[in-house]
Design a protein around this motif. Structure first.
Motif, mmCIF file in Angstrom:
data_model
loop_
_atom_site.group_PDB
_atom_site.id
_atom_site.type_symbol
_atom_site.label_atom_id
_atom_site.label_comp_id
_atom_site.label_asym_id
_atom_site.label_seq_id
_atom_site.Cartn_x
_atom_site.Cartn_y
_atom_site.Cartn_z
ATOM 1 N N GLY A 414 -36.880 -12.052 -30.514
ATOM 2 C CA GLY A 414 -36.352 -10.850 -31.138
ATOM 3 C C GLY A 414 -36.448 -9.592 -30.316
ATOM 4 N N LEU A 415 -37.007 -9.676 -29.120
ATOM 5 C CA LEU A 415 -37.229 -8.475 -28.318
ATOM 6 C C LEU A 415 -36.741 -8.716 -26.895
ATOM 7 C CD1 LEU A 415 -38.695 -5.797 -29.131
ATOM 8 C CD2 LEU A 415 -40.698 -6.672 -27.940
ATOM 9 N N THR A 416 -36.055 -7.737 -26.333
ATOM 10 C CA THR A 416 -35.680 -7.794 -24.924
ATOM 11 C C THR A 416 -36.854 -7.265 -24.107
ATOM 12 O OG1 THR A 416 -33.340 -7.458 -25.394
ATOM 13 C CG2 THR A 416 -34.072 -6.959 -23.167
ATOM 14 N N THR A 417 -37.309 -8.067 -23.141
ATOM 15 C CA THR A 417 -38.461 -7.673 -22.334
ATOM 16 C C THR A 417 -38.143 -7.818 -20.850
ATOM 17 O OG1 THR A 417 -39.529 -9.836 -22.096
ATOM 18 C CG2 THR A 417 -39.918 -8.642 -24.156
ATOM 19 N N LEU A 418 -39.121 -7.478 -20.024
ATOM 20 C CA LEU A 418 -38.963 -7.581 -18.575
ATOM 21 C C LEU A 418 -39.312 -8.966 -18.032
ATOM 22 C CD1 LEU A 418 -40.311 -4.158 -17.221
ATOM 23 C CD2 LEU A 418 -37.955 -4.852 -17.697
ATOM 24 N N ILE A 419 -39.553 -9.932 -18.899
ATOM 25 C CA ILE A 419 -39.903 -11.269 -18.411
ATOM 26 C C ILE A 419 -38.815 -11.851 -17.503
ATOM 27 C CG2 ILE A 419 -40.299 -13.666 -19.147
ATOM 28 C CD1 ILE A 419 -42.006 -12.567 -21.417
ATOM 29 N N PRO A 420 -37.530 -11.768 -17.850
ATOM 30 C CA PRO A 420 -36.511 -12.289 -16.923
ATOM 31 C C PRO A 420 -36.508 -11.565 -15.575
ATOM 32 C CG PRO A 420 -35.580 -11.978 -19.106
ATOM 33 C CD PRO A 420 -36.925 -11.322 -19.127
ATOM 34 N N PHE A 421 -36.749 -10.250 -15.593
ATOM 35 C CA PHE A 421 -36.817 -9.479 -14.353
ATOM 36 C C PHE A 421 -37.960 -9.966 -13.476
ATOM 37 C CE2 PHE A 421 -39.190 -6.081 -12.230
ATOM 38 C CZ PHE A 421 -38.258 -5.637 -11.305
ATOM 39 N N HIS A 422 -39.148 -10.081 -14.052
ATOM 40 C CA HIS A 422 -40.298 -10.540 -13.279
ATOM 41 C C HIS A 422 -40.062 -11.940 -12.717
ATOM 42 C CE1 HIS A 422 -42.719 -7.097 -14.211
ATOM 43 N NE2 HIS A 422 -42.743 -7.333 -15.502
ATOM 44 N N THR A 423 -39.506 -12.801 -13.540
ATOM 45 C CA THR A 423 -39.256 -14.183 -13.099
ATOM 46 C C THR A 423 -38.310 -14.212 -11.915
ATOM 47 O OG1 THR A 423 -39.597 -14.970 -15.368
ATOM 48 C CG2 THR A 423 -38.441 -16.444 -13.862
ATOM 49 N N ALA A 424 -37.259 -13.398 -11.988
ATOM 50 C CA ALA A 424 -36.287 -13.373 -10.890
ATOM 51 C C ALA A 424 -36.882 -12.758 -9.634
ATOM 52 C CB ALA A 424 -35.042 -12.599 -11.323
ATOM 53 N N LEU A 425 -37.583 -11.625 -9.778
ATOM 54 C CA LEU A 425 -38.096 -10.925 -8.601
ATOM 55 C C LEU A 425 -39.150 -11.750 -7.855
ATOM 56 C CD1 LEU A 425 -38.651 -7.250 -8.043
ATOM 57 C CD2 LEU A 425 -40.596 -8.728 -7.590
ATOM 58 N N LEU A 426 -40.015 -12.434 -8.591
ATOM 59 C CA LEU A 426 -41.086 -13.193 -7.947
ATOM 60 C C LEU A 426 -40.578 -14.431 -7.205
ATOM 61 C CD1 LEU A 426 -43.910 -12.984 -10.642
ATOM 62 C CD2 LEU A 426 -43.758 -11.751 -8.485
ATOM 63 N N GLN A 427 -39.302 -14.736 -7.353
ATOM 64 C CA GLN A 427 -38.726 -15.876 -6.623
ATOM 65 C C GLN A 427 -37.880 -15.437 -5.431
ATOM 66 O OE1 GLN A 427 -37.500 -19.341 -9.366
ATOM 67 N NE2 GLN A 427 -37.381 -17.578 -10.737
ATOM 68 N N THR A 428 -37.907 -14.131 -5.119
ATOM 69 C CA THR A 428 -37.094 -13.626 -4.024
ATOM 70 C C THR A 428 -37.838 -13.691 -2.696
ATOM 71 O OG1 THR A 428 -37.862 -11.336 -4.300
ATOM 72 C CG2 THR A 428 -35.919 -12.017 -5.582
ATOM 73 N N ARG A 429 -37.058 -13.664 -1.618
ATOM 74 C CA ARG A 429 -37.638 -13.627 -0.278
ATOM 75 C C ARG A 429 -38.401 -12.320 -0.069
ATOM 76 N NH1 ARG A 429 -40.180 -16.245 2.892
ATOM 77 N NH2 ARG A 429 -38.759 -17.929 2.308
ATOM 78 N N GLN A 430 -37.901 -11.219 -0.653
ATOM 79 C CA GLN A 430 -38.584 -9.938 -0.487
ATOM 80 C C GLN A 430 -40.016 -10.005 -1.017
ATOM 81 O OE1 GLN A 430 -35.439 -10.319 -1.474
ATOM 82 N NE2 GLN A 430 -34.228 -8.421 -1.258
#
Length: 597
Positions: A414-430
């Motif tokens: 029921g809530l939009t959170t930053l979990i998708p953002f964290h998941t995506a960023l932690l898998q980047t080369r950067q």
């Protein structure tokens, strides 16, 4: 040691302090606003008292009411947590005058470090390196323009003298942007810290944000607990923190640790505090001191095994620190992700709302500091933080894997959170290369790719279709099955998953991308508000011609100013908004008609 302590805060930090008090055998007193009646910190404390209305000024910022509750409850001390009154010198002094111990530094230290200009002056005098800029407030834009031309140059940071937590911080890349930056920083300084004065610093374009945790007691002991890297930020507010800092070796750790303890000694500090600094090309500059426990203190606790909150309570009670500098040893690596109720795909706009099913991750090396639970609500009146997810493992790579596992286990319906953002960023080369990731966080196209897939018209004009994922079991084996078809009937299970993420990863359609505006929700001619809040400023007039991406208004929500931009070029045909008025998500901000319409 105290017998009873009042916790003058809310959310996860109030819960955290209550837990520390329990372990020390101290009774806890919670305070709450009318909309926080059923909040977790209220349930968690030994006893709780109503302060007043939802507005912070009527409750969590009301010094007289908090002191009255302290006297009524018999609390001998007040723990302010962070935010609200945590760095408020008059509050600390009022506690002292009322015979109540303020768990934190003396008011004189808060005043010295609370004014960033005074802090810079003190640090320069103590030989601590500071970012080049002014040590006195700058009165006007014209004065700022002259100083920049003579000694600083562009880009320049305009910062509120009493600022912190990303508030009152604006950057002018060139002279044309100076006035907006100056006025914005001054406005936020007045609003959040009752101090409109600003100062100037050279803006370092891509430094690492490295801070040092310090502890001090009233017996002359001042130690540091190593450093944290907090470089992943949006709007100069932290998103991910880790300890130790990837770019800091033992020699650098010793050097910046000495800078931190020297800074604390310079103001006769007591309790837990943090020296924040910028690290670039081997140079470390003092930025500011936070005279309180930090949001991200958890990662330091995980790598040192030292309970920072308890040490602060003991120091306030007059006890010496339980550890010396030689006892401090950093082991392994810890990472913290702030689980905020924000939509990263819309440039991190706040997304308050009610929480449905809620399940926190667990397992080895996983810690969750949360202030909500199932059936709770993230209110637009306060900070958007839901929880802090912290993990520990033997090294940075393994800690990253553990964090990804924990993020995958976290369920918040029921809530939009930053979990998708964290998941995506932690898998980047950067991230793997330990970069600041500033390019990603500021890349609107990349952020839009994290948007929640929505029901959308097919491009051939046909009926709406959505992609849904179901888990089925065949012959005792589980399979994830994707089904593409019409939306579910009313009352059927929702197609969306948890945490504001799609139930299964897929590439956004063109319609999805069109619906994910940079600053507002634009559909056809209508620009809708992407969030609930108060209309802070309207920057266009009815009948004005605007370009796509032009700033239309600023909405204040959850202690942040959110810039709403035009989703298309055209003429403002309708403008049903006014400054100071509340606005709900989905309300019309403006109707923009094309010139040929």
């Amino acid at each position: 040691m105290f017998r009873k302590v009042l916790v003058a805060n809310r959310g996860e930090i109030a819960v955290r302090v209550c837990r520390a008090l329990d372990e020390l055998g101290i009774a806890s007193v919670a305070v709450y606003s009318e909309i926080d009646r059923d909040a977790l910190h209220v349930q968690r404390a030994s006893e709780a008292y109503l302060l007043g209305g939802a507005a912070a000024a009527e409750s969590y910022l009301n010094v007289d009411k908090i002191l009255a509750v302290a006297r009524e409850s018999g609390a001998e001390a007040v723990h302010p947590g962070y935010g609200f009154l945590a760095e408020n010198a008059p509050f600390a002094r009022a506690c002292e005058e009322a015979g109540i111990v303020f768990i934190g530094p003396p008011a004189s230290a808060i005043e010295a470090m609370g004014s960033k200009t005074r802090a810079r002056e003190l640090m320069a005098a103590a030989g601590v390196p500071i970012v080049p800029g002014t040590t006195e407030p700058v009165a006007t834009v014209d004065d700022a323009r002259k100083i920049i031309a003579e000694s600083i140059g562009y880009p320049v940071a305009v910062k509120a003298a009493g600022g912190g937590g990303g508030k009152g911080f604006r950057v002018a890349l060139d002279e044309a942007a100076l006035q907006d930056a100056f006025e914005g920083a001054s406005r936020e300084g007045e609003k959040f810290f009752s101090d409109p004065t600003v100062y100037l610093e050279r803006y370092l374009p891509d430094p690492r944000h490295v801070e040092v945790q310090v502890l001090a007691d009233s017996h002359g002991n001042v130690i540091h607990l190593g450093e944290r890297d907090c470089s992943v930020q949006r709007r100069h507010q932290k998103l991910i923190e880790e300890s130790p800092a990837p770019a800091v070796d033992e020699a650098m750790r010793e050097r910046i640790g000495k800078i931190a303890t020297d800074a604390a000694r310079a103001v006769d500090y007591r309790g837990a505090g943090t020296i924040e600094g910028l690290l670039q090309e081997g140079e470390y500059f003092f930025l500011e001191m936070n005279t309180r426990v930090q949001v991200e203190h958890c990662v330091t606790e995980m790598t040192t095994g030292i309970d920072i909150v308890k040490e602060g309570i003991r120091a306030a009670a007059g006890e010496p620190l339980s550890v010396g500098q030689d006892d401090v040893e950093l082991r392994g690596h810890a990472i913290e992700c702030r689980i905020n109720a924000e939509d990263a795909s819309r440039n991190f706009v706040p997304a308050p709302g009610a929480i449905g099913r809620y399940r926190e991750p667990a397992g080895p090396g996983v810690r969750v500091d949360s202030g909500v639970g199932e059936g709770g609500e993230v209110s637009p009146m306060y900070d958007p933080m839901v929880a802090k997810l912290i993990v520990w493992d033997a090294d940075r790579e393994q800690a990253t894997r553990r964090m990804l596992r924990a993020l995958g286990e976290y369920e918040i319906d029921g809530l939009t959170t930053l979990i998708p953002f964290h998941t995506a960023l932690l898998q980047t080369r950067q991230w793997a290369d330990a970069e600041t990731c500033r390019d990603l966080v500021e890349d609107k196209a990349w952020l839009k790719s994290l948007a929640v897939p929505k029901a959308a018209k097919r491009e051939d004009g046909g009926d709406q279709t959505v992609e849904q994922t179901y888990t089925v079991e065949v012959g005792g084996r589980r399979f994830d099955v994707r089904v593409i078809g019409p939306p579910p009937m009313a009352g059927a299970a929702p197609a969306a998953g948890v945490n504001g993420a799609a139930p299964a990863a897929r590439k956004p359609t063109r319609a999805d991308r069109k619906s994910a505006g940079a600053g507002g929700v634009g559909g056809g001619e209508v620009l809708e508000s992407p969030l609930q809040g108060n209309m802070w400023k309207v920057l266009v007039e009815l009948g004005a011609t605007v370009e796509e991406g032009q700033l239309i208004c600023i909405i204040e929500a959850m202690k942040m100013e959110n810039e709403i931009t035009a989703h298309k070029a055209g003429v403002i045909a309708e403008l049903p908004i006014s400054e100071g008025a509340p606005i709900a998500a989905g309300d019309t901000i403006a109707v923009i008609r094309s010139g040929d319409g």
